[in-house]
Scaffold this motif. Structure first.
Motif, PDB file in Angstrom:
ATOM      1  N   ALA A 152       3.081  -1.799   5.645  1.00 39.38           N
ATOM      2  CA  ALA A 152       4.432  -1.234   5.516  1.00 39.38           C
ATOM      3  C   ALA A 152       5.212  -1.932   4.409  1.00 39.38           C
ATOM      4  O   ALA A 152       5.968  -1.286   3.667  1.00 39.38           O
ATOM      5  CB  ALA A 152       5.176  -1.345   6.841  1.00 39.38           C
ATOM      6  N   ASN A 209       4.658  -0.666   0.910  1.00 39.36           N
ATOM      7  CA  ASN A 209       5.172   0.672   0.601  1.00 39.36           C
ATOM      8  C   ASN A 209       6.518   0.658  -0.110  1.00 39.36           C
ATOM      9  O   ASN A 209       7.062   1.712  -0.400  1.00 39.36           O
ATOM     10  CB  ASN A 209       5.296   1.507   1.873  1.00 39.36           C
ATOM     11  CG  ASN A 209       3.954   1.926   2.402  1.00 39.36           C
ATOM     12  OD1 ASN A 209       2.984   1.996   1.658  1.00 39.36           O
ATOM     13  ND2 ASN A 209       3.877   2.184   3.689  1.00 39.36           N
ATOM     14  N   ARG A 253      12.000  -1.867   2.234  1.00 36.84           N
ATOM     15  CA  ARG A 253      11.804  -2.283   3.626  1.00 36.84           C
ATOM     16  C   ARG A 253      13.012  -1.969   4.502  1.00 36.84           C
ATOM     17  O   ARG A 253      12.889  -1.945   5.714  1.00 36.84           O
ATOM     18  CB  ARG A 253      11.527  -3.787   3.677  1.00 36.84           C
ATOM     19  CG  ARG A 253      10.266  -4.148   2.965  1.00 36.84           C
ATOM     20  CD  ARG A 253      10.053  -5.625   2.941  1.00 36.84           C
ATOM     21  NE  ARG A 253       8.897  -5.941   2.116  1.00 36.84           N
ATOM     22  CZ  ARG A 253       8.530  -7.140   1.785  1.00 36.84           C
ATOM     23  NH1 ARG A 253       9.224  -8.174   2.190  1.00 36.84           N
ATOM     24  NH2 ARG A 253       7.471  -7.335   1.047  1.00 36.84           N
ATOM     25  N   GLU A 274      14.595   0.757   5.093  1.00 40.41           N
ATOM     26  CA  GLU A 274      14.518   1.996   5.858  1.00 40.41           C
ATOM     27  C   GLU A 274      13.090   2.292   6.307  1.00 40.41           C
ATOM     28  O   GLU A 274      12.768   3.417   6.656  1.00 40.41           O
ATOM     29  CB  GLU A 274      15.051   3.156   5.016  1.00 40.41           C
ATOM     30  CG  GLU A 274      16.527   3.016   4.694  1.00 40.41           C
ATOM     31  CD  GLU A 274      17.044   4.182   3.861  1.00 40.41           C
ATOM     32  OE1 GLU A 274      16.343   5.198   3.732  1.00 40.41           O
ATOM     33  OE2 GLU A 274      18.161   4.058   3.355  1.00 40.41           O
ATOM     34  N   ASN A 275      12.265   1.286   6.304  1.00 38.55           N
ATOM     35  CA  ASN A 275      10.865   1.445   6.651  1.00 38.55           C
ATOM     36  C   ASN A 275      10.684   1.125   8.140  1.00 38.55           C
ATOM     37  O   ASN A 275      10.672  -0.031   8.537  1.00 38.55           O
ATOM     38  CB  ASN A 275      10.021   0.514   5.769  1.00 38.55           C
ATOM     39  CG  ASN A 275       8.543   0.715   5.954  1.00 38.55           C
ATOM     40  OD1 ASN A 275       8.095   1.089   7.029  1.00 38.55           O
ATOM     41  ND2 ASN A 275       7.784   0.448   4.901  1.00 38.55           N
ATOM     42  N   ASP A 324       8.115   1.387  10.177  1.00 39.18           N
ATOM     43  CA  ASP A 324       6.921   0.612  10.523  1.00 39.18           C
ATOM     44  C   ASP A 324       7.148  -0.877  10.279  1.00 39.18           C
ATOM     45  O   ASP A 324       6.744  -1.716  11.080  1.00 39.18           O
ATOM     46  CB  ASP A 324       5.706   1.079   9.707  1.00 39.18           C
ATOM     47  CG  ASP A 324       5.205   2.444  10.139  1.00 39.18           C
ATOM     48  OD1 ASP A 324       5.296   2.742  11.350  1.00 39.18           O
ATOM     49  OD2 ASP A 324       4.733   3.205   9.272  1.00 39.18           O
ATOM     50  N   TYR A 325       7.805  -1.182   9.153  1.00 41.06           N
ATOM     51  CA  TYR A 325       8.060  -2.584   8.817  1.00 41.06           C
ATOM     52  C   TYR A 325       9.054  -3.206   9.803  1.00 41.06           C
ATOM     53  O   TYR A 325       8.806  -4.272  10.354  1.00 41.06           O
ATOM     54  CB  TYR A 325       8.602  -2.698   7.387  1.00 41.06           C
ATOM     55  CG  TYR A 325       8.909  -4.114   6.992  1.00 41.06           C
ATOM     56  CD1 TYR A 325       7.894  -4.965   6.568  1.00 41.06           C
ATOM     57  CD2 TYR A 325      10.205  -4.617   7.052  1.00 41.06           C
ATOM     58  CE1 TYR A 325       8.157  -6.277   6.216  1.00 41.06           C
ATOM     59  CE2 TYR A 325      10.482  -5.927   6.710  1.00 41.06           C
ATOM     60  CZ  TYR A 325       9.456  -6.744   6.293  1.00 41.06           C
ATOM     61  OH  TYR A 325       9.724  -8.047   5.959  1.00 41.06           O
TER      62      TYR A 325
END
Length: 189
Positions: A61, A64, A67, A69-70, A72-73
């Protein structure tokens, strides 16, 4: 900035946010061999399986990009903190554990750690409990921690003894009807 708005550290809440009672000061963390094995198994599963999977997800994650708005992270980092907190808790509890096998008392009529005790309340109602370790007692299974008021009242009592149980509703006398222990391995009843 006010202290009220600062983030708490990950070390806070190592006692699992009050889910399990703390071990009384100066007391040992008595636990049955089966309870110790369950806690150790959970610890190893967290270290060897669950944590590496979450680390992999967080690493993926993070690669990608953004971070903030991620999901998964963010979720992965939160889950890692929970796992690490549980690992610290289990490690501490296992380090303090004093493995006590209740089977050594098999055939005795005095209540010690690991005993299954049947007692009668003043009302005549009979109850059966098993005195277990703090980290393994499950009230839904009729197990109580050895530091609970009922266990404290019953410890060292013998079949036929009448002991005093102090509760928030007041003191009452209970009679010990039966004390049982599991049979040692290899011994059949």
């Amino acid at each position: 900035m006010s202290k009220a708005f600062t983030k708490e550290t990950d070390a806070d809440g190592d006692e699992q946010d009050g889910l399990l009672p703390e071990i009384p000061a100066g007391a040992k963390n008595y636990i049955t061999p089966q309870g110790y094995a369950r806690l150790r198994s959970e610890l190893l599963q967290l270290i060897d399986e669950e944590r590496p999977k979450i680390v992999e997800v967080v690493h993926w994650a993070a690669s990608n990009g953004d971070r903030s708005e991620n999901g998964d992270y963010i979720y992965g980092k939160k889950r890692l903190r929970e796992i690490d907190r549980r690992i610290r808790f289990l490690t501490k509890r296992l380090e303090l554990a004093e493995i006590t096998d209740p089977a050594v008392h098999h055939g005795h009529d005095q209540a010690f750690f690991g005993a299954t005790v049947t007692y009668a309340e003043e009302s005549g109602q009979e109850r059966t409990i098993t005195i277990m370790g703090i980290d393994e007692a499950d009230t839904a299974q009729g197990q109580v921690s050895w530091v609970s008021p009922i266990a404290r009242a019953l410890l060292k009592a013998r079949e036929g003894d009448v002991v005093k149980l102090v509760t928030p509703l007041g003191a009452q006398e209970i009679e010990v009807l039966e004390v049982r222990y599991p049979a040692p391995p290899g011994l059949t009843r």
